[in-house]
Structures are given as structure tokens and as C-alpha cells.
Design a protein around this motif. Structure first.
Motif, PDB file in Angstrom:
ATOM      1  N   ALA A 114      24.322  37.865 -18.092  1.00 35.74           N
ATOM      2  CA  ALA A 114      23.017  37.542 -18.682  1.00 35.74           C
ATOM      3  C   ALA A 114      22.737  36.040 -18.678  1.00 35.74           C
ATOM      4  N   ASP A 115      23.790  35.227 -18.731  1.00 35.77           N
ATOM      5  CA  ASP A 115      23.623  33.765 -18.733  1.00 35.77           C
ATOM      6  C   ASP A 115      23.635  33.175 -17.326  1.00 35.77           C
ATOM      7  N   GLY A 116      23.840  34.004 -16.313  1.00 39.83           N
ATOM      8  CA  GLY A 116      23.885  33.533 -14.935  1.00 39.83           C
ATOM      9  C   GLY A 116      25.261  33.124 -14.457  1.00 39.83           C
ATOM     10  N   ASN A 117      26.300  33.334 -15.263  1.00 38.65           N
ATOM     11  CA  ASN A 117      27.677  32.980 -14.882  1.00 38.65           C
ATOM     12  C   ASN A 117      28.310  34.084 -14.055  1.00 38.65           C
ATOM     13  N   LEU A 118      29.181  33.681 -13.129  1.00 36.53           N
ATOM     14  CA  LEU A 118      29.923  34.636 -12.314  1.00 36.53           C
ATOM     15  C   LEU A 118      31.378  34.664 -12.768  1.00 36.53           C
ATOM     16  N   LEU A 119      31.978  35.843 -12.753  1.00 37.40           N
ATOM     17  CA  LEU A 119      33.399  35.944 -13.072  1.00 37.40           C
ATOM     18  C   LEU A 119      34.248  35.444 -11.908  1.00 37.40           C
ATOM     19  N   GLY A 120      33.808  35.682 -10.704  1.00 35.88           N
ATOM     20  CA  GLY A 120      34.564  35.293  -9.528  1.00 35.88           C
ATOM     21  C   GLY A 120      35.395  36.445  -8.995  1.00 35.88           C
ATOM     22  N   ILE A 121      35.585  36.455  -7.700  1.00 35.77           N
ATOM     23  CA  ILE A 121      36.294  37.562  -7.056  1.00 35.77           C
ATOM     24  C   ILE A 121      37.789  37.524  -7.379  1.00 35.77           C
ATOM     25  N   ALA A 122      38.412  36.354  -7.335  1.00 35.32           N
ATOM     26  CA  ALA A 122      39.869  36.269  -7.539  1.00 35.32           C
ATOM     27  C   ALA A 122      40.319  36.757  -8.923  1.00 35.32           C
ATOM     28  N   PRO A 123      39.698  36.320 -10.017  1.00 28.91           N
ATOM     29  CA  PRO A 123      40.144  36.836 -11.327  1.00 28.91           C
ATOM     30  C   PRO A 123      39.911  38.337 -11.485  1.00 28.91           C
ATOM     31  N   VAL A 124      38.792  38.809 -10.996  1.00 26.35           N
ATOM     32  CA  VAL A 124      38.508  40.243 -11.108  1.00 26.35           C
ATOM     33  C   VAL A 124      39.486  41.047 -10.249  1.00 26.35           C
ATOM     34  N   ALA A 125      39.840  40.528  -9.081  1.00 23.34           N
ATOM     35  CA  ALA A 125      40.813  41.206  -8.214  1.00 23.34           C
ATOM     36  C   ALA A 125      42.179  41.265  -8.890  1.00 23.34           C
ATOM     37  N   GLY A 126      42.573  40.185  -9.549  1.00 22.76           N
ATOM     38  CA  GLY A 126      43.859  40.170 -10.241  1.00 22.76           C
ATOM     39  C   GLY A 126      43.921  41.171 -11.377  1.00 22.76           C
ATOM     40  N   VAL A 127      42.888  41.197 -12.183  1.00 21.84           N
ATOM     41  CA  VAL A 127      42.853  42.140 -13.316  1.00 21.84           C
ATOM     42  C   VAL A 127      42.775  43.582 -12.814  1.00 21.84           C
ATOM     43  N   THR A 128      41.990  43.812 -11.773  1.00 20.51           N
ATOM     44  CA  THR A 128      41.870  45.163 -11.199  1.00 20.51           C
ATOM     45  C   THR A 128      43.217  45.623 -10.652  1.00 20.51           C
ATOM     46  N   ALA A 129      43.922  44.750  -9.947  1.00 23.61           N
ATOM     47  CA  ALA A 129      45.239  45.109  -9.404  1.00 23.61           C
ATOM     48  C   ALA A 129      46.235  45.383 -10.527  1.00 23.61           C
ATOM     49  N   LEU A 130      46.174  44.588 -11.583  1.00 23.01           N
ATOM     50  CA  LEU A 130      47.069  44.791 -12.723  1.00 23.01           C
ATOM     51  C   LEU A 130      46.813  46.143 -13.394  1.00 23.01           C
ATOM     52  N   ILE A 131      45.559  46.432 -13.670  1.00 24.02           N
ATOM     53  CA  ILE A 131      45.211  47.702 -14.302  1.00 24.02           C
ATOM     54  C   ILE A 131      45.540  48.885 -13.396  1.00 24.02           C
ATOM     55  N   THR A 132      45.315  48.734 -12.089  1.00 21.25           N
ATOM     56  CA  THR A 132      45.643  49.796 -11.137  1.00 21.25           C
ATOM     57  C   THR A 132      47.143  50.056 -11.122  1.00 21.25           C
ATOM     58  N   GLY A 133      47.928  48.982 -11.149  1.00 21.03           N
ATOM     59  CA  GLY A 133      49.382  49.146 -11.163  1.00 21.03           C
ATOM     60  C   GLY A 133      49.878  49.823 -12.419  1.00 21.03           C
ATOM     61  N   VAL A 134      49.293  49.490 -13.555  1.00 18.51           N
ATOM     62  CA  VAL A 134      49.692  50.105 -14.808  1.00 18.51           C
ATOM     63  C   VAL A 134      49.294  51.575 -14.825  1.00 18.51           C
ATOM     64  N   SER A 135      48.150  51.877 -14.252  1.00 21.66           N
ATOM     65  CA  SER A 135      47.675  53.270 -14.228  1.00 21.66           C
ATOM     66  C   SER A 135      48.546  54.109 -13.343  1.00 21.66           C
TER      67      SER A 135
END
Length: 88
Positions: free
Chosen positions: A67-88
Motif C-alpha cells: 500500500a505504501d509502494g514498497n517492494l519486499l524483493g525477490i531474494a527475501p521472499v525466495a528465502g522465506v518461501t524455501a524455508l517454509i517449503t522445507g519445513v512443510s
């Protein structure tokens, strides 16, 4: 002439299937109503789905502004997604 002592109204319990191989006997796959082939295919489908999500999720979430126009970025989201996928 022989007389049966079994009650004809009583349910007949099916015989338990014999395991086929060490993997089947360890996990009791046949006893649970499945096959080794079906379980391996399900595992491959799950792996393909998780690999797809690890690639696609960062592209969708990491490139969309909030909503503020900020981006999370691909690298942090990829890291968190990989972590959650591994735990799952």
C-alpha cells in the motif's frame, strides 16, 4: 451334511493383504489400501508442486508493491518461501 456355525448376518472381515517388499512392510502401504507405485507418484507430484511454488511465489509476491509502494524483493521472499517449503 455339515452345519455352519457362522451367523449369516455377521459381516465378513476381509483378509489383510500381504506386504510386497521391504518398503511396503515397513510403512504398511498395502495394509492401508495403497500401493508403492501410487505413493511414489504422489511424492513426485508433491515435489513438483513445491519446486513450482519456490520459483513462482517470489516472482508474484516479491515484485508487487504494498500500500505504501514498497517492494519486499525477490531474494527475501525466495528465502522465506524455501524455508517454509522445507519445513512443510
Amino acid at each position: 451334511m455339515s452345519v455352519s456355525t457362522r451367523d449369516p448376518a455377521a459381516p465378513v472381515e476381509p483378509a489383510e493383504p500381504a506386504p510386497h517388499g521391504r518398503l511396503d512392510s515397513y510403512f504398511e502401504i498395502t495394509r492401508r489400501g495403497s500401493t508403492v507405485r501410487r505413493e511414489v507418484l504422489a511424492g513426485l507430484a508433491m515435489f513438483a508442486t513445491m519446486a513450482y511454488i519456490v520459483v513462482l511465489n517470489p516472482l508474484i509476491i516479491g515484485t508487487a508493491p504494498d500500500a505504501d509502494g514498497n517492494l519486499l524483493g525477490i531474494a527475501p521472499v525466495a528465502g522465506v518461501t524455501a524455508l517454509i517449503t522445507g519445513v512443510s
